[in-house]
Motif scaffolding. Structure first.
Motif, PDB file in Angstrom:
ATOM      1  N   LEU A  26       0.730  -1.221  -0.057  1.00  0.00           N
ATOM      2  CA  LEU A  26       0.117  -0.055  -0.055  1.00  0.00           C
ATOM      3  C   LEU A  26       1.162   1.181  -0.072  1.00  0.00           C
ATOM      4  N   LEU A  27       0.957   1.787  -1.046  1.00  0.00           N
ATOM      5  CA  LEU A  27       1.895   2.916  -1.290  1.00  0.00           C
ATOM      6  C   LEU A  27       1.184   4.362  -0.684  1.00  0.00           C
ATOM      7  N   VAL A  28       1.987   5.308  -0.142  1.00  0.00           N
ATOM      8  CA  VAL A  28       1.158   6.395   0.338  1.00  0.00           C
ATOM      9  C   VAL A  28       2.265   7.385  -0.351  1.00  0.00           C
ATOM     10  N   PRO A  29       1.641   8.411  -1.068  1.00  0.00           N
ATOM     11  CA  PRO A  29       2.584   9.353  -1.721  1.00  0.00           C
ATOM     12  C   PRO A  29       3.054  10.659  -0.923  1.00  0.00           C
ATOM     13  N   ALA A  40      -3.874   5.273   5.960  1.00  0.00           N
ATOM     14  CA  ALA A  40      -3.407   4.209   5.472  1.00  0.00           C
ATOM     15  C   ALA A  40      -3.050   2.851   6.321  1.00  0.00           C
ATOM     16  N   ARG A  41      -2.291   3.258   7.451  1.00  0.00           N
ATOM     17  CA  ARG A  41      -1.770   2.379   8.472  1.00  0.00           C
ATOM     18  C   ARG A  41      -3.166   1.490   9.073  1.00  0.00           C
ATOM     19  N   LYS A  46      -6.439  -3.524   9.213  1.00  0.00           N
ATOM     20  CA  LYS A  46      -7.833  -3.940   9.015  1.00  0.00           C
ATOM     21  C   LYS A  46      -7.831  -4.763   7.967  1.00  0.00           C
ATOM     22  N   LEU A  47      -7.374  -4.366   6.831  1.00  0.00           N
ATOM     23  CA  LEU A  47      -7.126  -5.434   5.615  1.00  0.00           C
ATOM     24  C   LEU A  47      -6.202  -6.605   5.882  1.00  0.00           C
ATOM     25  N   ALA A  48      -5.267  -6.594   6.708  1.00  0.00           N
ATOM     26  CA  ALA A  48      -4.597  -7.708   6.916  1.00  0.00           C
ATOM     27  C   ALA A  48      -5.272  -8.687   7.801  1.00  0.00           C
ATOM     28  N   GLU A  49      -6.081  -7.957   8.868  1.00  0.00           N
ATOM     29  CA  GLU A  49      -6.864  -8.768   9.835  1.00  0.00           C
ATOM     30  C   GLU A  49      -7.824  -9.594   9.095  1.00  0.00           C
ATOM     31  N   VAL A  55      -0.111  -6.310   4.958  1.00  0.00           N
ATOM     32  CA  VAL A  55      -0.037  -5.220   4.320  1.00  0.00           C
ATOM     33  C   VAL A  55       1.001  -4.189   4.526  1.00  0.00           C
ATOM     34  N   ILE A  56       1.726  -4.112   3.558  1.00  0.00           N
ATOM     35  CA  ILE A  56       2.965  -3.322   3.780  1.00  0.00           C
ATOM     36  C   ILE A  56       2.681  -1.856   3.564  1.00  0.00           C
ATOM     37  N   VAL A  57       2.727  -0.929   4.474  1.00  0.00           N
ATOM     38  CA  VAL A  57       2.662   0.405   3.830  1.00  0.00           C
ATOM     39  C   VAL A  57       3.916   1.163   3.721  1.00  0.00           C
TER      40      VAL A  57
END
Length: 87
Positions: A26-29, A40-41, A46-49, A55-57
């Motif tokens: 998951l990219l954050v610009p 995003a974190r 939540k997505l990882a759960e 999910v790598i930010v």
């Protein structure tokens, strides 16, 4: 942003049972510590759960978001590289 990613999560799990088979990026610009990064974190956790997969930010600030957008645009269209944007 939160609603868009939730829709993506439900759509992906509804169409295939083996997604995700590896960690999601998951990219954050923007720089770390800002509101978009925090959201995003939270969404990533939540997505990882929900998915049972990491999910790598990945913060990639610079060039008004072009750096992160370019990485996402050049990534394979397999749903493993996402971008978080503020609207």
């Amino acid at each position: 942003m939160l609603r868009a990613l939730q829709g993506t999560a439900h759509a992906a799990t509804a169409t295939t049972t083996d997604y995700p088979a590896r960690p999601i990026r998951l990219l954050v610009p923007l720089v770390a510590g800002g509101l978009t990064d925090i959201m995003a974190r939270l969404v990533g956790n939540k997505l990882a759960e929900t998915w049972g997969q990491g999910v790598i930010v990945d913060n990639r600030p610079g060039a008004s978001g072009i750096i992160a957008s370019e990485i996402v645009a050049k990534a394979p269209a397999d749903g493993y590289t996402l971008i978080a944007v503020a609207m």
